[in-house]
Design an enzyme around this catalytic site. Structure first.
Site, mmCIF file in Angstrom:
data_model
loop_
_atom_site.group_PDB
_atom_site.id
_atom_site.type_symbol
_atom_site.label_atom_id
_atom_site.label_comp_id
_atom_site.label_asym_id
_atom_site.label_seq_id
_atom_site.Cartn_x
_atom_site.Cartn_y
_atom_site.Cartn_z
ATOM 1 N N ASP A 106 0.829 -1.205 0.000
ATOM 2 C CA ASP A 106 0.000 0.000 0.000
ATOM 3 C C ASP A 106 0.865 1.257 0.000
ATOM 4 O O ASP A 106 2.002 1.248 0.484
ATOM 5 C CB ASP A 106 -0.907 -0.032 1.241
ATOM 6 C CG ASP A 106 -2.063 0.945 1.127
ATOM 7 O OD1 ASP A 106 -2.396 1.355 0.000
ATOM 8 O OD2 ASP A 106 -2.628 1.316 2.181
ATOM 9 N N ASN A 110 -11.076 -2.714 -4.955
ATOM 10 C CA ASN A 110 -10.377 -1.670 -5.711
ATOM 11 C C ASN A 110 -11.089 -1.259 -7.006
ATOM 12 O O ASN A 110 -10.719 -0.247 -7.626
ATOM 13 C CB ASN A 110 -8.926 -2.082 -6.025
ATOM 14 C CG ASN A 110 -7.997 -1.999 -4.825
ATOM 15 O OD1 ASN A 110 -7.065 -2.780 -4.687
ATOM 16 N ND2 ASN A 110 -8.230 -1.034 -3.928
HETATM 17 C C1 IPE Z 1 -5.475 -2.616 0.039
HETATM 18 O O1 IPE Z 1 -5.092 -1.303 -0.219
HETATM 19 C C2 IPE Z 1 -5.523 -3.373 -1.223
HETATM 20 C C3 IPE Z 1 -4.249 -3.568 -1.887
HETATM 21 C C4 IPE Z 1 -3.082 -3.195 -1.448
HETATM 22 C C5 IPE Z 1 -4.305 -4.284 -3.135
HETATM 23 P P1 IPE Z 1 -6.182 -0.141 -0.358
HETATM 24 O O2 IPE Z 1 -5.454 1.127 -0.471
HETATM 25 O O3 IPE Z 1 -7.148 -0.495 -1.417
HETATM 26 O O4 IPE Z 1 -6.902 -0.317 1.040
HETATM 27 P P2 IPE Z 1 -7.900 0.563 1.886
HETATM 28 O O5 IPE Z 1 -9.161 0.709 1.123
HETATM 29 O O6 IPE Z 1 -7.238 1.851 2.119
HETATM 30 O O7 IPE Z 1 -8.079 -0.241 3.115
HETATM 31 C C1 IPE Z 2 -1.508 0.270 -3.320
HETATM 32 O O1 IPE Z 2 -1.335 1.640 -3.333
HETATM 33 C C2 IPE Z 2 -1.833 -0.324 -4.661
HETATM 34 C C3 IPE Z 2 -3.215 -0.759 -4.787
HETATM 35 C C4 IPE Z 2 -4.116 -0.772 -3.843
HETATM 36 C C5 IPE Z 2 -3.623 -1.216 -6.088
HETATM 37 P P1 IPE Z 2 -2.560 2.637 -3.321
HETATM 38 O O2 IPE Z 2 -3.003 2.859 -4.713
HETATM 39 O O3 IPE Z 2 -3.632 2.168 -2.408
HETATM 40 O O4 IPE Z 2 -1.881 3.935 -2.768
HETATM 41 P P2 IPE Z 2 -2.423 4.909 -1.651
HETATM 42 O O5 IPE Z 2 -2.796 4.059 -0.467
HETATM 43 O O6 IPE Z 2 -3.601 5.617 -2.226
HETATM 44 O O7 IPE Z 2 -1.273 5.813 -1.373
HETATM 45 MG MG MG Z 3 -4.052 2.455 -0.447
#
Ligand code: IPE
Ligand code: IPE
Ligand code: MG
Length: 231
Positions: free
Chosen positions: A16, A64
């Site tokens: 993340d 997502n």
């Molecule tokens: C969790 O990250 C999912 C992945 C890393 C694939 P998100 O950024 O989607 O999670 P939340 O919604 O903040 O919990």
């Molecule tokens: C993790 O990074 C990748 C996925 C969840 C696909 P994020 O896209 O959630 O990045 P932040 O949390 O918004 O910084």
């Molecule tokens: Mg995230």
């Protein structure tokens, strides 16, 4: 890394923070996803070298899809980038498997993932489990439906693990979440029943070998009791 550390058999990572990392550089979120993807191969190879048996990576969750269409589209294009890396996975004897729904991901994305699975299927070293359109709730739902449809009765409570997409992996010893959030976001919840949890503020694109070593060192300081007592 310090010497004589116990290496977790199965490490699972919620990768993340790509978006926030990119924002800090004044770049679009997609840039964070691109650089984040580049970390996957080097970290996988490093993990296999230090003796990790399984590495599960949360790359796209069943939730997502709620992101803007352009970002989802970009994330769906990422598996095609694996093509250039397949040889490196094979050279390091790394087998790739994929957990997650297969009915919503575009065909080209599925084809890329299947290609990676097929070309590494003879590898006998570490298993990388790419969790893509993955959510534990969906995995359990599929397992329950399969059991009901085939009239199968579980032998005992642990038998449920044999019907999850992670059935060939050991249970998780160490679960890492980068990016600073303190939640599990529908990741491998059952498989992490007794995992040690490690949360770091480091964003995924900055999570390098040293950061993984830190997590493993911290894991070595934990007293795993599994409900029992240890002096
Ligand atoms: C969790 O990250 C999912 C992945 C890393 C694939 P998100 O950024 O989607 O999670 P939340 O919604 O903040 O919990
Ligand atoms: C993790 O990074 C990748 C996925 C969840 C696909 P994020 O896209 O959630 O990045 P932040 O949390 O918004 O910084
Ligand atoms: Mg995230």
């Amino acid at each position: 890394m310090k010497e004589n550390l116990r290496i977790p058999s199965h490490i699972a990572i919620i990768l993340d923070g790509n978006g926030r990392w990119a924002k800090l550089q004044g770049k679009p979120r997609s840039y964070g996803h691109k650089v984040g993807f580049d970390r996957v191969k080097s970290l996988s190879i490093y993990a296999s070298k230090i003796g990790v048996k399984a590495l599960s990576l949360y790359c796209f969750s069943t939730e997502n899809w709620a992101r803007p269409e352009a970002e989802v589209k970009f994330l769906m294009s990422i598996p095609s980038k694996f093509q250039k890396d397949i040889k490196d996975y094979i050279d390091n004897n790394i087998k790739v498997i994929v957990s997650g729904r297969k009915d919503r991901v575009p065909k080209a994305t599925l084809d890329s993932l299947n290609d990676l699975i097929n070309k590494t299927k003879e590898c006998t070293g570490m298993i990388v489990n790419i969790c893509f359109d993955y959510g534990e709730l969906n995995d359990v739902y599929n397992a329950v439906n399969y059991l009901v449809k085939n009239n199968i009765k579980l032998k005992d409570e642990k038998d449920i693990y044999n019907y999850l997409s992670t059935k060939e992996l050991p249970l998780i010893d160490l679960l890492i979440r980068t990016g600073g959030e303190l939640r599990l976001s529908n990741f491998l919840l059952l498989e992490a029943s007794y995992a040690e949890l490690y949360f770091t503020k480091v964003y995924w694109p900055d999570f390098n070998e040293d950061e993984l070593n830190k997590a493993i060192e911290e894991y070595n300081n934990r007293n795993r009791r599994f409900g029992g007592i240890k002096e």
